[in-house]
Design a protein around this motif. Structure first.
Motif, PDB file in Angstrom:
ATOM      1  N   THR A   3       0.869  -1.290   0.050  1.00 29.27           N
ATOM      2  CA  THR A   3      -0.003   0.177   0.050  1.00 29.27           C
ATOM      3  C   THR A   3       0.762   1.319  -0.028  1.00 29.27           C
ATOM      4  OG1 THR A   3      -0.132  -0.295   2.364  1.00 29.27           O
ATOM      5  CG2 THR A   3      -2.001  -1.210   1.194  1.00 29.27           C
ATOM      6  N   ILE A   4       1.795   1.169   0.612  1.00 29.53           N
ATOM      7  CA  ILE A   4       2.902   2.498   0.773  1.00 29.53           C
ATOM      8  C   ILE A   4       3.546   2.849  -0.570  1.00 29.53           C
ATOM      9  CG2 ILE A   4       4.978   3.563   2.016  1.00 29.53           C
ATOM     10  CD1 ILE A   4       2.327   3.261   3.657  1.00 29.53           C
ATOM     11  N   THR A   5       3.849   1.463  -1.116  1.00 32.17           N
ATOM     12  CA  THR A   5       4.554   1.850  -2.404  1.00 32.17           C
ATOM     13  C   THR A   5       3.499   2.325  -3.564  1.00 32.17           C
ATOM     14  OG1 THR A   5       6.040  -0.043  -2.144  1.00 32.17           O
ATOM     15  CG2 THR A   5       5.709   0.525  -4.301  1.00 32.17           C
ATOM     16  N   SER A   6       2.239   1.905  -3.415  1.00 30.90           N
ATOM     17  CA  SER A   6       1.368   2.379  -4.357  1.00 30.90           C
ATOM     18  C   SER A   6       0.840   3.769  -4.065  1.00 30.90           C
ATOM     19  CB  SER A   6       0.040   1.521  -4.135  1.00 30.90           C
ATOM     20  OG  SER A   6      -1.110   1.940  -5.137  1.00 30.90           O
ATOM     21  N   PHE A   7       1.085   4.319  -2.697  1.00 32.58           N
ATOM     22  CA  PHE A   7       0.879   5.641  -2.712  1.00 32.58           C
ATOM     23  C   PHE A   7       1.847   6.528  -3.125  1.00 32.58           C
ATOM     24  CE2 PHE A   7       0.954   9.224   0.474  1.00 32.58           C
ATOM     25  CZ  PHE A   7      -0.259   9.786   0.114  1.00 32.58           C
ATOM     26  N   ILE A   8       3.079   6.153  -2.985  1.00 28.83           N
ATOM     27  CA  ILE A   8       4.339   6.656  -3.297  1.00 28.83           C
ATOM     28  C   ILE A   8       4.402   6.833  -4.841  1.00 28.83           C
ATOM     29  CG2 ILE A   8       6.843   6.788  -3.520  1.00 28.83           C
ATOM     30  CD1 ILE A   8       6.955   5.195  -0.679  1.00 28.83           C
ATOM     31  N   ASN A   9       3.979   6.001  -5.695  1.00 32.60           N
ATOM     32  CA  ASN A   9       3.902   5.841  -7.053  1.00 32.60           C
ATOM     33  C   ASN A   9       2.788   7.016  -7.592  1.00 32.60           C
ATOM     34  OD1 ASN A   9       5.906   4.110  -7.497  1.00 32.60           O
ATOM     35  ND2 ASN A   9       4.475   2.454  -7.523  1.00 32.60           N
ATOM     36  N   SER A  10       1.519   7.012  -6.827  1.00 30.99           N
ATOM     37  CA  SER A  10       0.626   7.983  -6.909  1.00 30.99           C
ATOM     38  C   SER A  10       0.960   9.386  -6.905  1.00 30.99           C
ATOM     39  CB  SER A  10      -0.435   7.871  -6.020  1.00 30.99           C
ATOM     40  OG  SER A  10      -0.290   8.079  -4.775  1.00 30.99           O
TER      41      SER A  10
END
Length: 218
Positions: free
Chosen positions: A122-129
């Motif tokens: 979830t954190i990686t997905s948020f950073i990519n966003s």
């Protein structure tokens, strides 16, 4: 009037090992108040973290016409976030930044059908966003602030995860750098042009005429 003798007084024993984590706080009382604003953690419990109505003290939300308030049943996590921010040894401004970052993170999870959790996926997905938002034109300074606040929170809840993701976080972006001063040659050219403009307008004032074009165009 006689005083009660000391041997009859009842003393109140306080257990020093009691933790704030065991206090049962109602959802509508999950409020962190500062001199700048109120942070209503209750927002985190509902889908998309809706904004609160001004003057409602966090009890009413701003919803669109026919929009339903969806309870995501994650109140245990919401209380955990609230208590973590409450106990963290940081300035009020930093805590407000953490709250704003949590709002963005929860909204991202809801928009992408993730179960809100502080893990690598979830954190990686948020950073990519955040990276995509930068490519769409959002200022780098804003993104760096959001990311920094989230990292502060992760340092409290899972320092190992924050360290594991260090290479995935956004590096400093150019548009957040301090503007460089003019060089001497540039300053001389600017002063020269300002004198030209001044003299042209001065002649118009002395002759009682109005300029028809910009002084630098004639």
């Amino acid at each position: 009037m006689a005083f009660i003798r000391s041997e009859k007084r009842k003393s109140l024993e306080i257990k020093k090992n009691e933790s704030i984590d065991v206090i049962d706080i109602p959802n509508n009382k999950l409020i962190f108040t500062t001199r700048q604003r109120n942070c209503y953690f209750r927002r985190l419990g509902y889908k998309d973290c809706p904004k609160v109505k001004i003057g409602s003290n966090g009890q009413s939300f701003l919803l669109q016409v026919n929009e339903q308030l969806v309870d995501m049943n994650r109140w245990e996590l919401v209380r955990y976030c609230y208590l973590t921010v409450l106990k963290i040894d940081r300035r009020e401004r930093t805590k407000i930044g953490i709250f704003n970052a949590l709002i963005s993170f929860f909204q991202h999870c809801d928009a992408n059908n993730y179960k809100v959790a502080f893990n690598k996926e979830t954190i990686t997905s948020f950073i990519n966003s955040l990276k995509r938002r930068y490519l769409d034109g959002l200022k780098g300074k804003t993104l760096i602030q959001t990311q920094g606040s989230l990292k502060s929170f992760l340092n409290e809840v899972d320092p190992n995860l924050e360290h594991e993701l260090k290479n995935d976080f956004i590096c400093s972006l150019n548009d957040s750098d301090i503007t460089l001063p003019y060089a001497d040659t540039e300053l001389r050219q600017i002063v020269k042009l300002l004198y030209i403009i001044f003299n042209k307008y001065r002649n118009c004032v002395l002759n009682g005429t109005k300029p028809s074009v910009h002084p630098l165009l004639c």
